[in-house]
Design a protein around this motif. Structure first.
Motif, PDB file in Angstrom:
ATOM      1  N   GLY A  57       0.799  -1.223   0.000  1.00 49.65           N
ATOM      2  CA  GLY A  57       0.000   0.000   0.000  1.00 49.65           C
ATOM      3  C   GLY A  57       0.831   1.273   0.000  1.00 49.65           C
ATOM      4  N   TYR A  58       1.983   1.216   0.655  1.00 49.53           N
ATOM      5  CA  TYR A  58       2.836   2.413   0.711  1.00 49.53           C
ATOM      6  C   TYR A  58       3.309   2.788  -0.687  1.00 49.53           C
ATOM      7  N   GLU A  59       3.794   1.775  -1.403  1.00 53.25           N
ATOM      8  CA  GLU A  59       4.275   1.996  -2.761  1.00 53.25           C
ATOM      9  C   GLU A  59       3.119   2.431  -3.655  1.00 53.25           C
ATOM     10  N   ALA A  60       1.966   1.798  -3.473  1.00 54.69           N
ATOM     11  CA  ALA A  60       0.792   2.127  -4.296  1.00 54.69           C
ATOM     12  C   ALA A  60       0.352   3.576  -4.083  1.00 54.69           C
ATOM     13  N   ILE A  61       0.312   4.013  -2.823  1.00 54.28           N
ATOM     14  CA  ILE A  61      -0.101   5.398  -2.547  1.00 54.28           C
ATOM     15  C   ILE A  61       0.917   6.363  -3.145  1.00 54.28           C
TER      16      ILE A  61
END
Length: 121
Positions: free
Chosen positions: A62-66
């Motif tokens: 999720g961190y990379e996606a955000i």
């Protein structure tokens, strides 16, 4: 402000299923996927009002996606609520630092989630 479109991104279909039921019963329109990469494609092709992003996923988390969402001009403004089982204060800060608008920990408290969604709108 009903009929908001929410994209649920979670690698566990059971989480998606439960959230879908809950949010649909409140009048939201739901799209879902189990991979962050797919979520980014959905965002680029559809009008989504809010993303519920699971932070712990295989392949792309999720961190990379955000970060990717924030760095993609056409979708950089879409609000993201981070959903994570990591419930430490520094985890919340980490989510906000990468660009999440808000943070909800698992197991999800529905009232807290709805409040977070309504706060954004």
């Amino acid at each position: 402000m009903m009929n908001k479109k929410i994209l649920i991104v979670d690698d566990d279909p059971r989480n998606i299923f439960a959230l879908k039921l809950t949010l649909k019963s409140r009048g939201y329109q739901i799209q879902s996927c189990t991979m962050a990469q797919v979520a980014i494609e959905i965002l680029q092709e559809n009008t989504i009002d809010i993303v519920l992003m699971d932070m712990m996923m295989p392949e792309m988390d999720g961190y990379e996606a955000i970060r990717m969402i924030r760095n993609t001009p056409s979708i950089s403004q879409v609000p993201v609520i981070a959903v994570t089982a990591q419930a430490m204060p520094e985890d919340r800060q980490k989510c906000l630092d990468v660009g999440a608008q808000d943070y909800v920990s698992k197991p999800i408290d529905v009232d807290q989630l709805i409040a977070a969604i309504e706060k954004i709108s």
